[in-house]
Design a protein around this motif. Structure first.
Motif, short mmCIF file in Angstrom:
data_model
loop_
_atom_site.label_atom_id
_atom_site.label_comp_id
_atom_site.label_asym_id
_atom_site.label_seq_id
_atom_site.Cartn_x
_atom_site.Cartn_y
_atom_site.Cartn_z
N THR A 12 0.84 -1.19 0.00
CA THR A 12 0.00 0.00 0.00
C THR A 12 0.88 1.25 0.00
N PHE A 13 0.39 2.28 -0.67
CA PHE A 13 1.01 3.61 -0.62
C PHE A 13 -0.08 4.53 -0.07
N GLY A 14 0.02 4.93 1.16
CA GLY A 14 -1.06 5.73 1.77
C GLY A 14 -2.35 4.96 1.69
N GLY A 36 -1.14 -6.26 -17.73
CA GLY A 36 -2.34 -5.59 -17.24
C GLY A 36 -2.32 -4.13 -17.65
N PRO A 37 -3.45 -3.44 -17.46
CA PRO A 37 -3.51 -2.03 -17.87
C PRO A 37 -2.67 -1.15 -16.95
N SER A 38 -2.51 0.09 -17.36
CA SER A 38 -1.72 1.05 -16.59
C SER A 38 -2.27 1.17 -15.16
N GLY A 39 -1.36 1.16 -14.19
CA GLY A 39 -1.76 1.36 -12.80
C GLY A 39 -2.26 0.12 -12.08
N CYS A 40 -2.10 -1.08 -12.70
CA CYS A 40 -2.69 -2.28 -12.08
C CYS A 40 -1.75 -2.95 -11.08
N GLY A 41 -0.51 -2.46 -10.95
CA GLY A 41 0.37 -3.01 -9.92
C GLY A 41 1.53 -3.85 -10.44
N LYS A 42 1.75 -3.84 -11.74
CA LYS A 42 2.82 -4.67 -12.34
C LYS A 42 4.20 -4.22 -11.86
N THR A 43 4.47 -2.91 -12.01
CA THR A 43 5.80 -2.40 -11.67
C THR A 43 6.04 -2.51 -10.16
N PHE A 52 13.47 -2.84 -4.47
CA PHE A 52 13.32 -1.38 -4.42
C PHE A 52 12.16 -0.98 -3.51
N TYR A 53 11.15 -1.85 -3.40
CA TYR A 53 10.08 -1.68 -2.42
C TYR A 53 10.03 -2.94 -1.56
N TYR A 54 9.66 -2.76 -0.30
CA TYR A 54 9.37 -3.92 0.55
C TYR A 54 7.86 -4.04 0.67
N ASP A 158 11.25 -4.22 -17.11
CA ASP A 158 10.06 -3.39 -16.92
C ASP A 158 9.73 -2.64 -18.20
N GLU A 159 8.76 -3.13 -18.93
CA GLU A 159 8.33 -2.54 -20.22
C GLU A 159 9.55 -2.16 -21.05
N PRO A 160 10.47 -3.08 -21.33
CA PRO A 160 11.74 -2.70 -21.94
C PRO A 160 11.61 -2.26 -23.39
N ALA A 365 -11.99 0.53 -8.24
CA ALA A 365 -10.68 1.19 -8.32
C ALA A 365 -9.99 1.09 -6.97
N ASN A 366 -8.64 1.09 -7.00
CA ASN A 366 -7.87 0.93 -5.77
C ASN A 366 -7.47 2.27 -5.16
N ALA A 367 -7.90 3.35 -5.78
CA ALA A 367 -7.47 4.64 -5.23
C ALA A 367 -8.68 5.54 -5.04
P1 ATP Z 1 2.11 1.31 -15.62
O1 ATP Z 1 1.87 0.27 -16.69
O2 ATP Z 1 1.41 2.60 -15.92
O3 ATP Z 1 3.56 1.46 -15.28
P2 ATP Z 1 1.67 -0.46 -13.34
O4 ATP Z 1 0.71 -1.57 -13.59
O5 ATP Z 1 3.10 -0.80 -13.37
O6 ATP Z 1 1.35 0.77 -14.29
P3 ATP Z 1 2.18 0.52 -10.68
O7 ATP Z 1 3.24 1.49 -11.10
O8 ATP Z 1 2.62 -0.70 -10.00
O9 ATP Z 1 1.26 0.14 -11.93
O10 ATP Z 1 1.14 1.32 -9.76
C1 ATP Z 1 0.06 0.69 -9.09
C2 ATP Z 1 -0.68 1.74 -8.27
O11 ATP Z 1 0.16 2.18 -7.20
C3 ATP Z 1 -1.06 2.98 -9.05
O12 ATP Z 1 -2.31 3.42 -8.58
C4 ATP Z 1 0.04 3.97 -8.69
O13 ATP Z 1 -0.42 5.29 -8.78
C5 ATP Z 1 0.37 3.58 -7.27
N1 ATP Z 1 1.80 3.81 -6.96
C6 ATP Z 1 2.86 3.21 -7.51
N2 ATP Z 1 4.02 3.65 -6.99
C7 ATP Z 1 3.66 4.58 -6.04
C8 ATP Z 1 4.40 5.41 -5.13
N3 ATP Z 1 5.73 5.37 -5.09
N4 ATP Z 1 3.69 6.24 -4.33
C9 ATP Z 1 2.35 6.28 -4.37
N5 ATP Z 1 1.59 5.53 -5.20
C10 ATP Z 1 2.23 4.68 -6.03
#
Ligand code: ATP
Length: 367
Positions: A12-14, A36-43, A52-54, A158-160, A365-367
């Motif tokens: 979780t972030f906040g 998955g689509p943008s923002g789904c948690g892949k990265t 880089f994250y715990y 990561d999306e290379p 949505a998760n946010a």
């Molecule tokens: P993309 O394809 O756009 O890179 P993604 O699937 O990799 O998206 P993440 O980058 O993992 O998605 O993000 C998942 C959710 O966590 C998003 O809602 C993003 O805004 C939030 N998030 C990611 N990193 C942080 C951070 N450092 N601080 C706050 N929120 C974050």
């Protein structure tokens, strides 16, 4: 080489839950994709594997070893970033050698390893060039070489390819696969491009809003999607909300919502656990037949052609059945299929063996 396990991982972030209750195992030597689509948690997931994250909750293991809070430099992973993250003022050689210098390897060893990996990524003649003088595809190869030269147990990408044009992307896909097979390295690849995921991966995890929807081989994901989100995200499909009205040991009959057409489905495409709750029927456009004349039979509906797109090998045709239902069909460019025109009255046949029942997921949505 290592396997990677994520056990009940949450990040979780906040107030944002980026990744929720994730459980999966990536096998040794596997090419595994997070899709998955943008923002789904892949990265975020990839970054938890890199260190880089715990995770907020849960465990990350390499083989059986708990790595959850081990810092990145102690994980023996190699990472390639979307923007390559190369040092522009350094030569190709210096960029690739950087990680080995940090590890204080003897100069002669560094030289040997850098030259060997540059030849593997086909940049043997470029070692003295500044990276700023290279094309995007060449820079991507340098980034790959830099990740591979430290002989990581796990390669994280990561999306290379997202900064490359379509043609180069195609070439680099084969190049990455060739290297992955040659090194036999456990590889985790992040993309939102379904073609990339389907064509490269041993297995794929499909994410949506921080939740893993399905983990399976590309063929299973395409042919047996776990729910309507996966069906729609991977390839084109017709998804039709429906409810069960009857079933016997061979078939089930569904009523489409809201217009009420009845559709017969083979029992093998319809799991018992899917009898209740929100359901949808899914049929791929290539599984739909268009008929010029009416035929008696199940799952045949009168409609009108409203759109035809010709793409060379294929025709994409949209047929309006009623105001609630437009069916998309994909046909091969053959003599017989050429004769349809916009405005034609036709009959659409949805063969029961091509229709699958999928649960409809409630997306929040998760946010
Ligand atoms: P993309 O394809 O756009 O890179 P993604 O699937 O990799 O998206 P993440 O980058 O993992 O998605 O993000 C998942 C959710 O966590 C998003 O809602 C993003 O805004 C939030 N998030 C990611 N990193 C942080 C951070 N450092 N601080 C706050 N929120 C974050």
């Amino acid at each position: 080489m290592s396997s990677v396990s994520l056990e009940a991982v949450q990040k979780t972030f906040g107030k944002t839950t980026a990744v929720n209750d994730l459980n999966l195992t990536i096998h040794e030597g596997e090419f595994f994709t997070f899709l998955g689509p943008s923002g789904c948690g892949k990265t975020t997931t990839l970054r938890m594997i890199a260190g880089f994250y715990y995770p907020t909750i849960g465990t990350v293991r390499f083989n059986d070893k708990d790595m959850t809070t081990v810092p990145p430099e102690k994980r023996n992973t190699g990472m390639v970033f979307q923007n390559y993250a190369l040092f522009p003022h350094m030569t190709v050689f210096e960029n690739v050698a950087f990680g080995l210098k940090v590890r204080r390897l003897p100069r002669a060893d560094i030289r040997k390893r850098v030259i060997s990996v540059l030849s593997k990524v086909r940049l043997g003649h470029y070692s003295d060039r500044q990276v700023s003088q290279l094309s995007g595809g060449q820079q991507q190869r340098v980034a790959l070489a830099r990740a591979l030269v430290v002989e990581p147990e796990i390669l994280l990408l990561d999306e290379p390819l997202s900064n490359l044009d379509a043609r180069l992307r195609d070439d680099m896909r084969s190049e990455i696969l060739r290297l992955q097979r040659e090194f036999g390295i456990t590889t985790i690849y992040v993309t939102h491009d379904q073609v990339e995921a389907l064509s490269m991966s041993d297995r794929i995890a499909v994410f949506n809003f921080g939740v893993c929807q399905q983990v399976a081989t590309p063929e299973e994901i395409y042919n047996k999607p776990a729910n309507d989100f996966v069906a729609q995200f991977i390839g084109e499909t017709n998804v039709m909300p429906a409810s069960l009205i009857y079933k016997d040991e061979h078939h089930a009959v569904f009523k489409l919502e809201p217009a009420g057409q009845k559709i017969k489905v083979k029992k093998t495409n319809c799991h018992i656990s899917q009898d209740k709750g929100h359901l949808a029927l899914s049929i791929r456009p290539e599984g739909v037949n268009i008929l010029k004349q009416h035929c008696e039979g199940d799952n045949i509906f009168k409609g009108k052609v409203v759109f035809i797109q010709f793409t060379g090998a294929l025709f994409h045709t949209h047929i309006k059945i009623d105001k609630h239902l437009i069916i998309r069909a994909t046909q091969l460019n053959t003599e017989a299929n050429i004769s349809f025109n916009t405005g034609d009255d036709v009959w659409v046949h949805l063969p029961q063996e091509n229709v699958r029942v999928v649960p409809k997921i409630e997306v929040t949505a998760n946010a």
